[in-house]
Design a protein around this motif. Structure first.
Motif, mmCIF file in Angstrom:
data_model
loop_
_atom_site.group_PDB
_atom_site.id
_atom_site.type_symbol
_atom_site.label_atom_id
_atom_site.label_comp_id
_atom_site.label_asym_id
_atom_site.label_seq_id
_atom_site.Cartn_x
_atom_site.Cartn_y
_atom_site.Cartn_z
ATOM 1 N N MET A 193 0.845 -1.199 0.000
ATOM 2 C CA MET A 193 0.000 0.000 0.000
ATOM 3 C C MET A 193 0.878 1.245 0.000
ATOM 4 O O MET A 193 1.835 1.352 0.773
ATOM 5 N N THR A 194 0.617 2.194 -0.895
ATOM 6 C CA THR A 194 1.450 3.382 -1.010
ATOM 7 C C THR A 194 1.085 4.423 0.039
ATOM 8 O O THR A 194 -0.031 4.466 0.544
ATOM 9 N N THR A 195 2.062 5.281 0.381
ATOM 10 C CA THR A 195 1.829 6.393 1.298
ATOM 11 C C THR A 195 1.240 7.562 0.518
ATOM 12 O O THR A 195 1.770 7.922 -0.548
ATOM 13 N N PRO A 196 0.157 8.173 0.985
ATOM 14 C CA PRO A 196 -0.429 9.301 0.254
ATOM 15 C C PRO A 196 0.586 10.419 0.041
ATOM 16 O O PRO A 196 1.359 10.767 0.932
ATOM 17 N N ILE A 197 0.584 10.972 -1.157
ATOM 18 C CA ILE A 197 1.482 12.072 -1.505
ATOM 19 C C ILE A 197 0.768 13.380 -1.206
ATOM 20 O O ILE A 197 -0.331 13.629 -1.703
ATOM 21 N N THR A 198 1.397 14.228 -0.381
ATOM 22 C CA THR A 198 0.790 15.513 -0.025
ATOM 23 C C THR A 198 1.565 16.700 -0.608
ATOM 24 O O THR A 198 1.017 17.789 -0.719
ATOM 25 N N ASP A 199 2.843 16.499 -0.946
ATOM 26 C CA ASP A 199 3.621 17.562 -1.574
ATOM 27 C C ASP A 199 3.453 17.464 -3.082
ATOM 28 O O ASP A 199 3.537 16.363 -3.655
ATOM 29 N N PRO A 200 3.205 18.584 -3.755
ATOM 30 C CA PRO A 200 2.982 18.524 -5.204
ATOM 31 C C PRO A 200 4.176 17.909 -5.933
ATOM 32 O O PRO A 200 5.301 18.386 -5.809
ATOM 33 N N PRO A 201 3.968 16.816 -6.673
ATOM 34 C CA PRO A 201 5.066 16.220 -7.435
ATOM 35 C C PRO A 201 5.393 17.056 -8.664
ATOM 36 O O PRO A 201 4.542 17.770 -9.202
ATOM 37 N N THR A 202 6.632 16.984 -9.097
ATOM 38 C CA THR A 202 7.029 17.674 -10.318
ATOM 39 C C THR A 202 6.533 16.891 -11.526
ATOM 40 O O THR A 202 6.100 15.735 -11.414
ATOM 41 N N GLN A 203 6.622 17.509 -12.699
ATOM 42 C CA GLN A 203 6.212 16.822 -13.916
ATOM 43 C C GLN A 203 7.017 15.541 -14.122
ATOM 44 O O GLN A 203 6.463 14.482 -14.440
ATOM 45 N N SER A 204 8.313 15.600 -13.929
ATOM 46 C CA SER A 204 9.150 14.416 -14.115
ATOM 47 C C SER A 204 8.830 13.337 -13.090
ATOM 48 O O SER A 204 8.851 12.140 -13.398
ATOM 49 N N ALA A 205 8.494 13.754 -11.851
ATOM 50 C CA ALA A 205 8.148 12.783 -10.822
ATOM 51 C C ALA A 205 6.838 12.074 -11.173
ATOM 52 O O ALA A 205 6.692 10.865 -10.952
ATOM 53 N N LEU A 206 5.869 12.812 -11.713
ATOM 54 C CA LEU A 206 4.617 12.197 -12.136
ATOM 55 C C LEU A 206 4.860 11.136 -13.203
ATOM 56 O O LEU A 206 4.279 10.047 -13.159
ATOM 57 N N GLU A 207 5.724 11.442 -14.133
ATOM 58 C CA GLU A 207 6.001 10.493 -15.204
ATOM 59 C C GLU A 207 6.679 9.240 -14.656
ATOM 60 O O GLU A 207 6.368 8.123 -15.084
ATOM 61 N N ARG A 208 7.593 9.396 -13.693
ATOM 62 C CA ARG A 208 8.245 8.232 -13.083
ATOM 63 C C ARG A 208 7.237 7.379 -12.321
ATOM 64 O O ARG A 208 7.253 6.146 -12.407
ATOM 65 N N LEU A 209 6.353 8.033 -11.558
ATOM 66 C CA LEU A 209 5.348 7.300 -10.804
ATOM 67 C C LEU A 209 4.393 6.554 -11.736
ATOM 68 O O LEU A 209 3.975 5.425 -11.442
ATOM 69 N N SER A 210 4.057 7.175 -12.850
ATOM 70 C CA SER A 210 3.179 6.539 -13.814
ATOM 71 C C SER A 210 3.818 5.280 -14.391
ATOM 72 O O SER A 210 3.171 4.227 -14.500
ATOM 73 N N LYS A 211 5.088 5.359 -14.737
ATOM 74 C CA LYS A 211 5.788 4.220 -15.337
ATOM 75 C C LYS A 211 5.987 3.084 -14.339
ATOM 76 O O LYS A 211 6.126 1.917 -14.728
ATOM 77 N N ALA A 212 5.974 3.411 -13.042
ATOM 78 C CA ALA A 212 6.152 2.377 -12.014
ATOM 79 C C ALA A 212 4.969 1.420 -11.958
ATOM 80 O O ALA A 212 5.088 0.289 -11.470
ATOM 81 N N GLY A 213 3.802 1.868 -12.444
ATOM 82 C CA GLY A 213 2.640 1.007 -12.516
ATOM 83 C C GLY A 213 1.937 0.755 -11.199
ATOM 84 O O GLY A 213 1.079 -0.125 -11.106
ATOM 85 N N GLN A 214 2.278 1.518 -10.155
ATOM 86 C CA GLN A 214 1.655 1.360 -8.843
ATOM 87 C C GLN A 214 0.676 2.506 -8.607
ATOM 88 O O GLN A 214 1.078 3.672 -8.635
ATOM 89 N N PRO A 215 -0.629 2.231 -8.366
ATOM 90 C CA PRO A 215 -1.583 3.322 -8.125
ATOM 91 C C PRO A 215 -1.149 4.208 -6.965
ATOM 92 O O PRO A 215 -0.665 3.718 -5.939
ATOM 93 N N GLN A 216 -1.301 5.503 -7.126
ATOM 94 C CA GLN A 216 -0.877 6.483 -6.131
ATOM 95 C C GLN A 216 -2.082 7.247 -5.589
ATOM 96 O O GLN A 216 -3.115 7.350 -6.254
ATOM 97 N N THR A 217 -1.943 7.804 -4.396
ATOM 98 C CA THR A 217 -2.944 8.680 -3.804
ATOM 99 C C THR A 217 -2.328 10.062 -3.625
ATOM 100 O O THR A 217 -1.331 10.219 -2.922
ATOM 101 N N LEU A 218 -2.917 11.062 -4.283
ATOM 102 C CA LEU A 218 -2.465 12.447 -4.162
ATOM 103 C C LEU A 218 -3.503 13.193 -3.341
ATOM 104 O O LEU A 218 -4.679 13.242 -3.719
#
Length: 224
Positions: free
Chosen positions: A1-26
């Motif tokens: 289970m992922t830890t909710p993200i509360t700090d705004p991710p950068t554009q590059s960070a969003l792309e890395r998280l997307s490629k990881a294939g793990q659902p995230q909570t913002l």
């Protein structure tokens, strides 16, 4: 289970998280004007986020969850929101043109002025939604139950309302040219002072005694 993200991710960070294939909570993030286009965000949760003018063009958002988000002016053209949930928040003036909303749930939110033409939405569930001045022409609500939907001044041309049940809905001043209402139950709809000249638009629909009386009163007849 992922830890909710509360700090705004950068554009590059969003792309890395997307490629990881793990659902995230913002949660409570300011993501306004960010570019999510063509990313795979399947199963992601956006809770209390600012998504104003964010770009989700052709984004994969299957089973995603938007809860209490501010998404005014956000763009979702061509996005896949199959089995997604939009619960609360403000999506006014957003663009869902050509998006897929099959088996999605849209509830308790504001979609004033939203563009929803050419949407694919088999088994879409909507209730308590403000579609005031929205563009929803060509949409199929066939066999749906619509609860507390405000379609005032919306563009509903060519919509399919066959066998649809309206519960506490508003259709005042909506554009209803070439809609289909065969078997629709309009007894729970406020038609905004239906006129004899408009009655042919509702051919085949079920109306209440009061609605019928309003029509006949224009011919000088009374219903007891």
């Amino acid at each position: 289970m992922t830890t909710p993200i509360t700090d705004p991710p950068t554009q590059s960070a969003l792309e890395r998280l997307s490629k990881a294939g793990q659902p995230q909570t913002l949660r409570n993030c300011d993501l306004s004007a960010l570019n999510f286009s063509r990313l795979d965000l399947s199963g992601w949760t956006f809770e209390g986020c600012n998504l104003s003018h964010a770009d989700f063009s052709s984004t994969r958002l299957e089973r995603s969850h938007f809860k209490g988000c501010r998404a005014t002016g956000a763009n979702f053209p061509g996005a896949d929101l199959t089995e997604a949930t939009i619960d609360g928040g403000d999506f006014s003036n957003s663009n869902f043109r050509g998006a897929t909303l099959s088996s999605a749930n849209v509830m308790r939110c504001k979609m004033t002025g939203t563009e929803m033409t050419e949407v694919r939405a088999l088994d879409l569930t909507v209730h308590e939604v403000l579609f005031v001045m929205a563009a929803i022409s060509g949409f199929s609500f066939k066999k749906s139950t619509l609860t507390q939907i405000d379609f005032s001044e919306a563009d509903l041309r060519n919509c399919d309302f066959r066998e649809t049940v309206f519960e506490d809905c508003l259709l005042q001043d909506a554009r209803l040219h070439d809609c289909r209402f065969e078997g629709a139950d309009l007894r729970g709809a406020n038609l905004g002072g239906i006129q004899i000249s408009d009655s042919k638009r509702y051919k085949g629909a079920i109306i209440s005694k009061q609605q019928a009386a309003d029509l006949l009163s224009q011919l000088g007849l009374q219903v007891f």
